[in-house]
Design a protein around this motif. Structure first.
Motif, mmCIF file in Angstrom:
data_model
loop_
_atom_site.group_PDB
_atom_site.id
_atom_site.type_symbol
_atom_site.label_atom_id
_atom_site.label_comp_id
_atom_site.label_asym_id
_atom_site.label_seq_id
_atom_site.Cartn_x
_atom_site.Cartn_y
_atom_site.Cartn_z
ATOM 1 N N VAL A 343 -13.117 -15.589 5.624
ATOM 2 C CA VAL A 343 -12.971 -14.153 5.823
ATOM 3 C C VAL A 343 -11.556 -13.709 5.467
ATOM 4 C CG1 VAL A 343 -13.003 -12.281 7.510
ATOM 5 C CG2 VAL A 343 -14.736 -14.087 7.626
ATOM 6 N N VAL A 344 -10.572 -14.468 5.941
ATOM 7 C CA VAL A 344 -9.172 -14.122 5.665
ATOM 8 C C VAL A 344 -8.904 -14.123 4.165
ATOM 9 C CG1 VAL A 344 -6.790 -14.894 5.947
ATOM 10 C CG2 VAL A 344 -8.350 -14.941 7.897
ATOM 11 N N ARG A 345 -9.398 -15.134 3.475
ATOM 12 C CA ARG A 345 -9.172 -15.224 2.023
ATOM 13 C C ARG A 345 -9.818 -14.039 1.305
ATOM 14 N NH1 ARG A 345 -12.354 -16.819 -1.829
ATOM 15 N NH2 ARG A 345 -13.856 -17.741 -0.390
ATOM 16 N N ARG A 346 -11.010 -13.693 1.690
ATOM 17 C CA ARG A 346 -11.716 -12.614 1.009
ATOM 18 C C ARG A 346 -11.146 -11.239 1.354
ATOM 19 N NH1 ARG A 346 -17.679 -14.902 2.163
ATOM 20 N NH2 ARG A 346 -18.388 -12.844 1.438
ATOM 21 N N LEU A 347 -10.616 -11.088 2.545
ATOM 22 C CA LEU A 347 -9.914 -9.843 2.853
ATOM 23 C C LEU A 347 -8.626 -9.732 2.044
ATOM 24 C CD1 LEU A 347 -10.300 -9.447 6.737
ATOM 25 C CD2 LEU A 347 -11.672 -8.414 4.921
ATOM 26 N N ALA A 348 -7.925 -10.861 1.865
ATOM 27 C CA ALA A 348 -6.695 -10.843 1.067
ATOM 28 C C ALA A 348 -6.979 -10.414 -0.366
ATOM 29 C CB ALA A 348 -6.043 -12.217 1.095
ATOM 30 N N GLU A 349 -8.152 -10.792 -0.888
ATOM 31 C CA GLU A 349 -8.541 -10.362 -2.239
ATOM 32 C C GLU A 349 -8.670 -8.842 -2.302
ATOM 33 O OE1 GLU A 349 -12.175 -12.431 -2.863
ATOM 34 O OE2 GLU A 349 -11.206 -14.376 -3.232
ATOM 35 N N ARG A 350 -8.908 -8.233 -1.161
ATOM 36 C CA ARG A 350 -9.018 -6.775 -1.062
ATOM 37 C C ARG A 350 -7.718 -6.154 -0.554
ATOM 38 N NH1 ARG A 350 -13.964 -9.177 -0.353
ATOM 39 N NH2 ARG A 350 -15.831 -7.975 -0.909
ATOM 40 N N ASN A 351 -6.657 -6.942 -0.543
ATOM 41 C CA ASN A 351 -5.312 -6.484 -0.159
ATOM 42 C C ASN A 351 -5.205 -6.140 1.321
ATOM 43 O OD1 ASN A 351 -2.683 -6.273 -1.129
ATOM 44 N ND2 ASN A 351 -2.818 -4.052 -1.386
ATOM 45 N N VAL A 352 -6.001 -6.801 2.144
ATOM 46 C CA VAL A 352 -5.950 -6.640 3.602
ATOM 47 C C VAL A 352 -5.464 -7.960 4.190
ATOM 48 C CG1 VAL A 352 -7.266 -6.224 5.706
ATOM 49 C CG2 VAL A 352 -7.808 -4.944 3.612
ATOM 50 N N ARG A 353 -4.370 -7.913 4.966
ATOM 51 C CA ARG A 353 -3.724 -9.127 5.475
ATOM 52 C C ARG A 353 -4.050 -9.343 6.953
ATOM 53 N NH1 ARG A 353 -2.808 -10.755 0.414
ATOM 54 N NH2 ARG A 353 -1.528 -9.238 -0.737
ATOM 55 N N VAL A 354 -4.827 -10.369 7.215
ATOM 56 C CA VAL A 354 -5.100 -10.814 8.582
ATOM 57 C C VAL A 354 -4.900 -12.323 8.603
ATOM 58 C CG1 VAL A 354 -6.708 -8.933 9.099
ATOM 59 C CG2 VAL A 354 -7.572 -11.065 8.086
ATOM 60 N N VAL A 355 -5.220 -12.972 9.718
ATOM 61 C CA VAL A 355 -5.010 -14.409 9.820
ATOM 62 C C VAL A 355 -6.167 -15.021 10.595
ATOM 63 C CG1 VAL A 355 -3.712 -14.365 11.982
ATOM 64 C CG2 VAL A 355 -3.240 -16.163 10.321
ATOM 65 N N ALA A 356 -6.440 -16.301 10.345
ATOM 66 C CA ALA A 356 -7.432 -17.049 11.123
ATOM 67 C C ALA A 356 -6.713 -17.901 12.160
ATOM 68 C CB ALA A 356 -8.263 -17.939 10.204
ATOM 69 N N VAL A 357 -7.227 -17.907 13.376
ATOM 70 C CA VAL A 357 -6.680 -18.747 14.444
ATOM 71 C C VAL A 357 -7.742 -19.796 14.779
ATOM 72 C CG1 VAL A 357 -5.775 -18.841 16.784
ATOM 73 C CG2 VAL A 357 -5.349 -16.819 15.359
ATOM 74 N N PRO A 358 -7.468 -21.071 14.485
ATOM 75 C CA PRO A 358 -8.459 -22.111 14.757
ATOM 76 C C PRO A 358 -8.406 -22.577 16.205
ATOM 77 C CG PRO A 358 -6.536 -23.077 13.721
ATOM 78 C CD PRO A 358 -6.282 -21.595 13.789
ATOM 79 N N ALA A 359 -9.466 -23.238 16.629
ATOM 80 C CA ALA A 359 -9.501 -23.773 17.988
ATOM 81 C C ALA A 359 -8.365 -24.755 18.222
ATOM 82 C CB ALA A 359 -10.843 -24.453 18.247
ATOM 83 N N ALA A 360 -7.886 -25.420 17.176
ATOM 84 C CA ALA A 360 -6.771 -26.365 17.302
ATOM 85 C C ALA A 360 -5.494 -25.698 17.776
ATOM 86 C CB ALA A 360 -6.511 -27.062 15.967
#
Length: 404
Positions: A343-360
């Motif tokens: 999701v983060v990668r595909r949003l970045a392709e649309r110039n929207v910057r978010v981040v993924a937080v993993p369970a780790a």
């Protein structure tokens, strides 16, 4: 400089003009590293140029007053005194230094919230493994905040205990009842360490109201300061009881062949070497928060995040991951069938910057909920409704496309 209107409303257009990156993308990663203002950047770069001309020590001597002002600004922001402030390179470093200085004896109980960040959790587990401490992860209530009754029960026997809590975790938008936790910790005679990396510069933080013995925060997140900066508040009476495990010339004086003295106040925990330019940038960033007003800032961030949360909840395939009553500028969610990193990668392709937080990064929270990873969007004062529209539209497109 006044950064709010006469009625206490954030001037978003002015904040965007001061923030070059705001025009280049839809940036929703303030909980990771926010966009700095042009004045923060200038404070850093101008000092580096001074070092280029004069040398590092000589340049530092010329800006001593400005460096000292950074301590005063940090203190003012959290309701402390300048001598109760120490500067660090990261909040994780500050928390590690302070916890080590407590020197937990074997059998000391480490009482942690499920909101604990990975770096601190690893440190706590290391103390259990290597020093014989006991670790208790406090149960949560229905909203996944610390269960205050359970915390009271844990501390009721009066054993030496250190309570550690993340005010707002990395993994969701919940806010812990930190003042209530402070009252319970004080009544039990426990030490209280607060990780406020996601709240200083974001929500109103007053160390006396909270009742913590120490607080740590980072510069790069909601303060909009440079990376590699952080500060800690260390209550004067608490600092006087602690000695650094690795004394440094910054906070100690070698008084004889086999003896040394630590300096009074929080700076006994600092090290000599640091980026003066970055600290000046931090001071500028904190001053901007004070100029803007933390109450106005908090109202804006929580309000805008509430709008994001509500609009995303209407998108088919989106599963909110925050408590229903979340009161912060952080929004977390998952997209059915699509890994968060994708999701983060595909949003970045649309110039929207978010981040993924993993369970780790939050096993006691995300792992406990059986969530592999969440998408995290976090707002700041340079985000406008055009940014929100772009975020919601992009998420809806990714959800409709599904796995690809």
């Amino acid at each position: 400089m006044n950064r709010v209107s006469a009625d206490g409303v954030i001037d978003v257009a002015a904040e965007r003009r001061r923030t070059l990156g705001a025009a280049l993308s839809h940036h929703f990663n303030s909980a990771g590293a926010a966009l700095p203002s042009s004045d923060v950047l200038a404070a850093v770069v101008d000092h580096l140029r001074l070092e280029e001309l004069l040398g590092g020590y000589e340049a530092a001597a010329l800006v001593k007053d400005a460096t000292e002002a950074a301590y005063s600004a940090c203190a003012a922001l959290v309701g402390a005194q300048p001598e109760e402030i120490a500067l660090f390179d990261s909040a994780s470093t500050a928390l590690r230094v302070l916890l080590d200085a407590v020197r937990p004896a074997p059998g000391t109980r480490l009482v942690a919230a499920r909101s604990t960040y990975v770096s601190h959790a690893l440190h706590l587990m290391t103390l259990v493994r290597e020093r014989g401490s006991e670790l208790v992860v406090v149960p949560t209530d229905d909203a996944r905040r610390v269960d205050l009754g359970a915390l009271t029960d844990v501390l009721a026997d009066g054993r030496p205990s250190i309570v550690t809590v993340a005010h707002v975790p990395t993994s969701s938008g919940l806010d812990e009842p930190v003042a209530d936790i402070g009252r319970i910790a004080r009544a039990a005679g426990a030490t209280y360490l607060l990780d406020a990396t996601q709240t200083v510069g974001h929500l109103r933080v007053d160390v006396d109201e909270i009742g913590c013995d120490a607080l740590v925060t980072t510069g790069r997140k909601f303060l909009r300061g440079p990376r590699g900066t952080a500060f800690a508040y260390i209550r004067r009476s608490f600092a006087e009881r602690l000695l650094p495990t690795a004394p440094d010339v910054r906070g100690s004086r070698w008084s004889s062949g086999d003896d040394w003295e630590v300096l009074p106040g929080a700076r006994r925990f600092e090290t000599w070497e640091a980026s003066v330019a970055a600290r000046l940038g931090l001071g500028r960033a904190v001053t901007e928060v004070l100029e803007r007003g933390i109450d106005a800032t908090a109202a804006f961030l929580c309000g805008l995040a509430g709008t994001v949360r509500a609009r995303l909840a209407e998108v088919p395939g989106i599963v909110p991951a925050d408590p229903a009553d979340a009161r912060s500028g952080i929004v977390t969610f998952t997209v059915d069938g699509v890994p968060a990193a994708d999701v983060v990668r595909r949003l970045a392709e649309r110039n929207v910057r978010v981040v993924a937080v993993p369970a780790a990064h939050g096993q006691w929270d995300l792992g406990d909920r059986g969530i592999a990873s969440v998408v995290r969007a976090s707002v700041h004062v340079y985000n406008d409704h055009g940014d929100v529209d772009a975020l919601v539209r992009a998420v809806a497109e990714v959800a409709k496309e599904g796995v690809r």
